[in-house]
Design a protein around this motif. Structure first.
Motif, short mmCIF file in Angstrom:
data_model
loop_
_atom_site.label_atom_id
_atom_site.label_comp_id
_atom_site.label_asym_id
_atom_site.label_seq_id
_atom_site.Cartn_x
_atom_site.Cartn_y
_atom_site.Cartn_z
N CYS A 162 28.64 -1.28 -37.60
CA CYS A 162 29.14 -0.75 -38.86
C CYS A 162 28.77 -1.70 -40.01
O CYS A 162 28.30 -2.81 -39.79
CB CYS A 162 30.65 -0.56 -38.82
SG CYS A 162 31.60 -2.10 -38.86
N VAL A 163 28.98 -1.25 -41.24
CA VAL A 163 28.63 -2.07 -42.41
C VAL A 163 29.42 -3.38 -42.46
O VAL A 163 29.00 -4.33 -43.09
CB VAL A 163 28.82 -1.31 -43.73
CG1 VAL A 163 27.86 -0.15 -43.81
CG2 VAL A 163 30.25 -0.83 -43.89
N CYS A 168 33.32 -3.94 -46.20
CA CYS A 168 34.61 -3.49 -45.70
C CYS A 168 35.55 -4.66 -45.49
O CYS A 168 35.23 -5.62 -44.81
CB CYS A 168 34.41 -2.72 -44.41
SG CYS A 168 35.94 -2.09 -43.75
N TRP A 170 38.18 -4.79 -43.73
CA TRP A 170 38.87 -4.87 -42.45
C TRP A 170 38.12 -5.66 -41.38
O TRP A 170 38.69 -6.03 -40.36
CB TRP A 170 39.15 -3.48 -41.89
CG TRP A 170 39.97 -2.59 -42.75
CD1 TRP A 170 39.77 -1.26 -42.93
CD2 TRP A 170 41.12 -2.93 -43.54
NE1 TRP A 170 40.71 -0.75 -43.78
CE2 TRP A 170 41.55 -1.76 -44.17
CE3 TRP A 170 41.81 -4.12 -43.78
CZ2 TRP A 170 42.64 -1.73 -45.04
CZ3 TRP A 170 42.90 -4.10 -44.63
CH2 TRP A 170 43.30 -2.92 -45.25
N ALA A 171 36.83 -5.85 -41.57
CA ALA A 171 36.02 -6.48 -40.52
C ALA A 171 36.59 -7.82 -40.09
O ALA A 171 36.86 -8.69 -40.91
CB ALA A 171 34.59 -6.64 -41.00
N SER A 204 31.60 -2.37 -33.78
CA SER A 204 32.46 -2.01 -34.91
C SER A 204 33.25 -3.24 -35.32
O SER A 204 33.72 -4.00 -34.48
CB SER A 204 33.43 -0.89 -34.53
OG SER A 204 32.80 0.36 -34.59
N GLY A 205 33.45 -3.38 -36.63
CA GLY A 205 34.11 -4.57 -37.14
C GLY A 205 35.61 -4.59 -36.94
O GLY A 205 36.25 -5.64 -37.06
N CYS A 206 36.21 -3.43 -36.64
CA CYS A 206 37.66 -3.37 -36.43
C CYS A 206 37.98 -2.13 -35.61
O CYS A 206 37.10 -1.30 -35.38
CB CYS A 206 38.41 -3.37 -37.76
SG CYS A 206 38.49 -1.74 -38.53
N ASN A 208 39.12 0.62 -36.25
CA ASN A 208 38.82 1.94 -36.82
C ASN A 208 37.53 2.50 -36.21
O ASN A 208 37.31 3.70 -36.20
CB ASN A 208 38.68 1.88 -38.34
CG ASN A 208 40.04 1.85 -39.02
OD1 ASN A 208 41.01 2.38 -38.48
ND2 ASN A 208 40.10 1.25 -40.20
N ASP A 209 36.70 1.62 -35.74
CA ASP A 209 35.51 1.99 -34.96
C ASP A 209 34.64 3.03 -35.67
O ASP A 209 34.39 4.12 -35.14
CB ASP A 209 35.95 2.49 -33.57
CG ASP A 209 34.78 2.61 -32.59
OD1 ASP A 209 33.69 2.11 -32.92
OD2 ASP A 209 34.96 3.19 -31.51
N CYS A 210 34.16 2.68 -36.83
CA CYS A 210 33.38 3.62 -37.64
C CYS A 210 32.05 4.02 -37.01
O CYS A 210 31.50 5.06 -37.37
CB CYS A 210 33.13 3.05 -39.03
SG CYS A 210 34.63 3.03 -40.01
#
Ligand code: HEM
Ligand code: HEM
Ligand code: SF4
Ligand code: SF4
Lengths: 388, 65
Positions: A162-163, A168, A170-171, A204-206, A208-210
């Motif tokens: 993810c970005v 973001c 939240w990462a 994914s950085g958190c 939320n798993d985008c």
């Protein structure tokens, strides 16, 4: 004038933007796009595909990155007799300068159909439709422009993340750096396929798993934290004062780790009950934040093959520090690949092999301790249906 | 892991001449060589343009025609 593609035209009448419209637009400039339309029309008429899979296509030194496609009626549709796809390795987090995008488009108009797919399900830049003789020169120019091919075949697919920290808040891990670092480390695994089947890594950085890493990757890295969430009680009160229905958040905490004390206006929190699901954080971003001790949870086994059904990936390491040079995660990956390559049958994904030989055996061979977070196949169907 | 020798690469090419296609794992078994070393050797052979890959459900290597 009567349309050449009456059946395809029907698709343009639907509610959503149609690929037919886009291919028609491309057909004004490119003959391959026109033939593509005609082949598709024929498929609709005959109710059968007119594409053949496979064949030998590639560029020197590479076993992946080009997906071979041939039309089964080359005489009638010479422009798409060979219509190969390039998978081009995307930059981490999908960040480009317009300059780079123009460069890719120029190269692609010169050697291919001009049609692209940004970004494919693999994450790659997908360049649709090149003739066999154009593959090597196109690859050479892409390389000169700083692009490399992505993965295909029975090898490591292009790694996606993810970005993350670029955009973001939240990462909890640097998804961009991890994506880049692993991509550089595993060049051979991406370009020279040799395993029983494909292998995907997504980051994914958190929670939320985008990038939907849990559903789409054999090896899933999801950012999390070891300490507890941070709650700013003053900001929580501010939410409540402004009419925010805090009970909707509390009620949906899956582990009942939080509760609202209406009398004292305090959000009570039991740290050891929190599973770090992000729900309360997403609902009250000004009041609740992830913890500060970032790392990742490692999962394995996500897949969605056609024959044996879909799995979500499941936890094998609840918490791992994620700092360069990422030695721990790299050595775990190598161990897993060796094990899979040694025991796997042709076209057997990692999850299927684990199912056949048992999860206990996998953990033992990997030298991983058994832990309560390891729920085998937490939910076997990633598709969620909502009733009206 | 050791370095790939010319001798190993030659052995792999000789073996590939006897089959239509093969997976790295099977080559390592047939030659009784370390798999990691065989993987590395095949990577080098592909960069030298001496072998190529085919995909038939799974990926194989073969002598470049
Ligand atoms: C019945 C026919 C087909 C089936 C069942 C099929 C299935 C699939 C599947 C499952 C993938 C995803 C692979 C992965 O990422 O692991 C894929 C990717 C792809 N296929 Fe096919 N395919 C079919 C026909 C075609 C044809 C005719 C073309 C082109 C003319 C095509 C072009 C592509 C491309 C470009 C991708 C990569 C897309 C991306 O990674 O985003 N496919 N296909
Ligand atoms: C004729 C039937 C099918 C065709 C032509 C087809 C084609 C494709 C294509 C082209 C893609 C890449 C999409 C993209 O560019 O974003 C794709 C992805 C995918 N397909 Fe299908 N598909 C078919 C049937 C199925 C079925 C039956 C399943 C599952 C039961 C399935 C599961 C998937 C999944 C999970 C992906 C995403 C893979 C990833 O994210 O890496 N497909 N398919
Ligand atoms: S997965 Fe988390 S860190 Fe990555 S973009 Fe989504 S919310 Fe942000
Ligand atoms: S992160 Fe999830 S589990 Fe933790 S307190 Fe918030 S809602 Fe509950």
């Amino acid at each position: 004038m009567e349309s050449e593609t009456p059946l395809l035209d029907e698709l343009e009448k639907g509610r959503w933007p149609s690929f037919v419209k886009e291919i028609k637009r491309a057909a004004k400039k490119n003959k391959a796009a026109l033939d593509l339309l005609r082949v598709e029309e024929l498929s609709y008429k005959d109710k059968i595909t007119h594409w053949k899979h496979g064949g030998i296509v590639g560029v020197t030194g590479y076993g992946g990155g080009v997906i071979g496609r041939y039309c089964d009626k080359p005489e009638e549709y010479p422009e798409v007799a060979a219509f190969h796809t390039f998978r081009v390795n995307h930059p981490a987090g999908w960040f480009y300068k317009t300059e780079a995008l123009r460069k890719i488009c120029d190269i692609w108009e010169k050697y291919g159909s001009g049609m692209t797919n940004f970004h494919g399900s693999t994450g790659d830049i997908i360049l649709l439709g090149a003739k066999t003789e154009n593959l090597q020169p196109c690859f050479n120019e892409l390389t000169e422009a700083g692009f490399d091919l992505g993965g295909s075949g029975s090898g490591l697919r292009t790694i996606s993340g993810c970005v993350g920290p670029a955009r973001c808040e939240w990462a909890t891990i640097d998804t961009l750096d991890i994506t880049y670092d692993l991509t550089m480390e595993f060049q051979d695994e991406i370009h020279r396929p040799r395993w029983p089947y494909k292998f995907k890594i997504k980051i994914s950085g958190c929670p939320n798993d985008c990038v939907a890493a849990i559903a789409r990757a054999d090896f899933t890295i999801i950012g999390t934290w070891r300490d507890s969430i941070r709650i700013d009680q003053e900001a929580v009160r501010e939410y409540v004062k402004n009419g925010f229905d805090i009970e909707t958040v509390v009620r949906k905490c899956p582990t009942e780790a939080i509760s609202w004390d209406e009398k004292n206006k305090v959000l009570n929190f039991v740290p050891e009950d929190c599973t770090r699901c992000m729900h309360c954080i997403n609902k009250m971003p000004k009041a609740i934040r992830p913890g500060t001790e970032g790392g990742a949870t490692i999962l394995v086994g996500g897949k969605a093959p056609i024959l044996k059904g879909a799995y979500l990936s499941w936890v094998i390491v609840p918490f791992m520090k994620m700092e360069p040079p990422y030695s721990e995660v790299k050595s775990l990956l190598r161990k897993i690949w060796d094990w899979w390559d040694e025991h796997g049958r042709t076209r057997e994904r990692l999850a299927e092999l684990i199912e056949r030989l048992s999860f206990a055996r996998f953990l033992k061979d990997m030298g991983l301790p058994v832990q309560p977070q390891m729920v085998f196949r937490p939910r076997s169907n990633p598709y969620v249906f909502f009733r009206r | 892991m050791g370095e790939v020798s010319e001798e190993l690469k030659q052995k792999i090419l000789e073996y590939l001449k006897t089959v239509s296609k093969a997976k790295n794992r099977d080559i390592a078994r047939a030659l009784n060589e370390d798999k990691h070393l065989v993987d590395k050797a095949i990577g080098e052979l592909s960069k030298e343009g001496k072998i190529e890959y085919i995909f038939l459900g799974t990926s194989f290597v073969k002598i470049k025609e």
